[in-house]
Design a protein around this motif. Sequence first.
Motif, PDB file in Angstrom:
ATOM      1  N   GLN A  28       0.855  -1.192   0.000  1.00  6.51           N
ATOM      2  CA  GLN A  28       0.000   0.000   0.000  1.00  6.51           C
ATOM      3  C   GLN A  28       0.892   1.243   0.000  1.00  6.51           C
ATOM      4  N   GLY A  43       2.056   5.130   0.579  1.00  5.59           N
ATOM      5  CA  GLY A  43       1.785   6.031   1.707  1.00  5.59           C
ATOM      6  C   GLY A  43       3.010   6.864   2.019  1.00  5.59           C
ATOM      7  N   TRP A  52       5.406   7.152   4.050  1.00  6.89           N
ATOM      8  CA  TRP A  52       6.033   6.491   5.203  1.00  6.89           C
ATOM      9  C   TRP A  52       7.532   6.304   5.080  1.00  6.89           C
ATOM     10  N   ARG A  62       4.454  12.146  10.989  1.00  5.53           N
ATOM     11  CA  ARG A  62       3.245  11.676  11.682  1.00  5.53           C
ATOM     12  C   ARG A  62       3.563  10.771  12.865  1.00  5.53           C
ATOM     13  N   THR A  66       2.238  10.743  16.778  1.00  2.00           N
ATOM     14  CA  THR A  66       2.353   9.578  17.669  1.00  2.00           C
ATOM     15  C   THR A  66       3.831   9.318  17.957  1.00  2.00           C
ATOM     16  N   ASP A 109      -3.243  -0.067  18.673  1.00  2.00           N
ATOM     17  CA  ASP A 109      -3.561   0.679  17.450  1.00  2.00           C
ATOM     18  C   ASP A 109      -4.056   2.070  17.823  1.00  2.00           C
ATOM     19  N   ALA A 164      -2.191  10.205  13.928  1.00  2.00           N
ATOM     20  CA  ALA A 164      -1.983  10.832  12.619  1.00  2.00           C
ATOM     21  C   ALA A 164      -1.753   9.790  11.528  1.00  2.00           C
ATOM     22  N   GLY A 165      -2.290   8.599  11.745  1.00  2.00           N
ATOM     23  CA  GLY A 165      -2.161   7.535  10.747  1.00  2.00           C
ATOM     24  C   GLY A 165      -0.891   6.733  10.961  1.00  2.00           C
ATOM     25  N   ARG A 166      -0.804   5.632  10.218  1.00  2.00           N
ATOM     26  CA  ARG A 166       0.364   4.736  10.334  1.00  2.00           C
ATOM     27  C   ARG A 166       0.484   3.906   9.068  1.00  2.00           C
ATOM     28  N   ALA A 180       0.622   0.455   6.960  1.00  4.44           N
ATOM     29  CA  ALA A 180      -0.154  -0.783   7.125  1.00  4.44           C
ATOM     30  C   ALA A 180       0.816  -1.904   7.499  1.00  4.44           C
TER      31      ALA A 180
END
Length: 499
Positions: free
Chosen positions: A51, A53, A55, A119, A178, A265, A269-271, A273
Amino acid sequence: MTLPRLTAASTPPAALMHHRGPLETGIVHLGLGNFHRAHQAVYTAAALAAQDGPWGIAGVASRSARIADSLREQDFRYGTVQISPAGTTVEVPAVHTAALVAATQPDAVLDAIAAPGTRIVTLTVTEHGYTYSPVTHRLDLDHPGVRGDLAGAPPSTTIGQIARGLQRRVRAGGAPITVLSCDNLTANGEHTGRLVREFVAALPAAESAELSSYLDTAVRFPNCMVDRIVPATTDRYRQDVARALGVRDEIPVPAEPFTMWVLEDDFIAGRPAWEHGGAVFSDDVEAYELLKLRLLNGTHSLIAYLGALDERAIIPDAVAQPFVEQAARSVLVEDYLPSVRVPADVDLDGYVAQLFQRWSNTALGHGTHQVGSDGSVKLAQRIPEPARLHLDRGRMPHHLALTVAAYLQCIAPPAGFEPGRYAAAMSDPARPALADLAAAQPAPQPFVQAVLDTGLLGTDLAGHREFVDRVAEFRTILTTHGSSAAAAEAASAGLAVSA
Ligand SMILES: NC(=O)c1ccc[n+]([C@@H]2O[C@H](COP(=O)([O-])OP(=O)(O)OC[C@H]3O[C@@H](n4cnc5c(N)ncnc54)[C@H](O)[C@@H]3O)[C@@H](O)[C@H]2O)c1
Ligand SMILES: O=P(O)(O)OC[C@@H](O)[C@@H](O)[C@H](O)[C@H](O)CO
């Protein structure tokens, strides 16, 4: 023949864990050591493979520029060398977007934490890197680095970097974030959050108020349990990458095939996958954490101390000695296991059998000196609670007492006793103070009492005379008859109790 250096251009496409790019930075990682690069980075690569993102990871080394420099020279590529007796495989995660060194680029580290695109801040800075007192579990306000960070110097401690980075972030708009500790600490997220709050509370009132309200509303500190044995890099692993990929990698990371990550979980601010790499999201992280910290890390420590005293360089050679294996089984089953709750989906017999298999992985050269380092910070989290549980039930936890005695024998041996080169190579912040105590108190009982009176294992155990005496008896046996005899004594005492 000189091989080309590993770079973006020379990475064999089949070794790349994902083919996204260019990556946007969404994570700042403090502690650019081996574990992060073989654990979180690998899960992040698996997440990106599944996915897209934002990251990418900006990695921050604390002092040494060695890994950061090599990462930049290699376009942020390195190999993870997965080692098992069945063979070796090499993969390239390729998830880093920057490499900083906090000691020389403190401002850039704060900017990275404050950047709106960031994030998540993650950490693997060792148990020692949290600048807290193992006695009070509170931020060590007497630590020179903490004092300097509070006074406004360019932050030199991890907690100072996080707090000052969040302060800059508030002033840049206060986007949520986070903070995720990935160190082997009990309730690592809560612990990190508490230390950051203690730092903030010690700031002048106006600064403290601004940051406290941001912490309350926009910052999360989830707990997680991390597990993968990742030894230090040696030339052997550089040769493995050369053979597998035909390139020269200065900074490969060896790792065992087993890997596990259980997280709360709670990412505001999202993470990534990370579940695509096998991470498990659970509301019961505490049970996994205690199971792992005690059964794996606690037992691992005893293997390391007995092994080092027996002149074993690596864990598999230590656990191959029948007396070490027996002591490891006893401390695990008799002393640690009754103090943990086994999560419903864990098959305990399988888990324990797998631990011994993992420790016996001879292809993985995990040093007894590496596992045995920093005991003064680690044992305080692992020994006191299980020990008290047994003592309160009227049972002596012989193998926990042996763990403490073997640790002290490695780090603060009595005069004239030679603990061997692997014990000598263990680093520990308490080494000088413990050596002073050993010199001042040559007899085992007063020495052990003086050590426990410092709070090395919390506050309670020093008052358990029988426990102190038992540790002292093991110190005497270790000195006069060696580690195998001390383990035999613990085994026979354990049998006498259960008979
Ligand atoms: N290696 C493993 O098998 C393993 C497995 C599970 C968890 N961990 C966790 O990861 C931690 C690091 O292990 P590693 O294998 O990466 O070690 P490493 O020696 O490769 O790296 C240690 C990292 O911690 C940083 N550090 C050390 N002392 C610090 C301090 N006082 N302040 C700030 N940063 C500091 C260093 O800069 C370095 O980046 C362990 O202590 C443990 O908590 C490791
Ligand atoms: O530094 P510690 O004691 O927290 O851990 C030393 C080893 O037990 C540790 O590195 C394990 O190999 C690791 O925790 C396995 O996940």
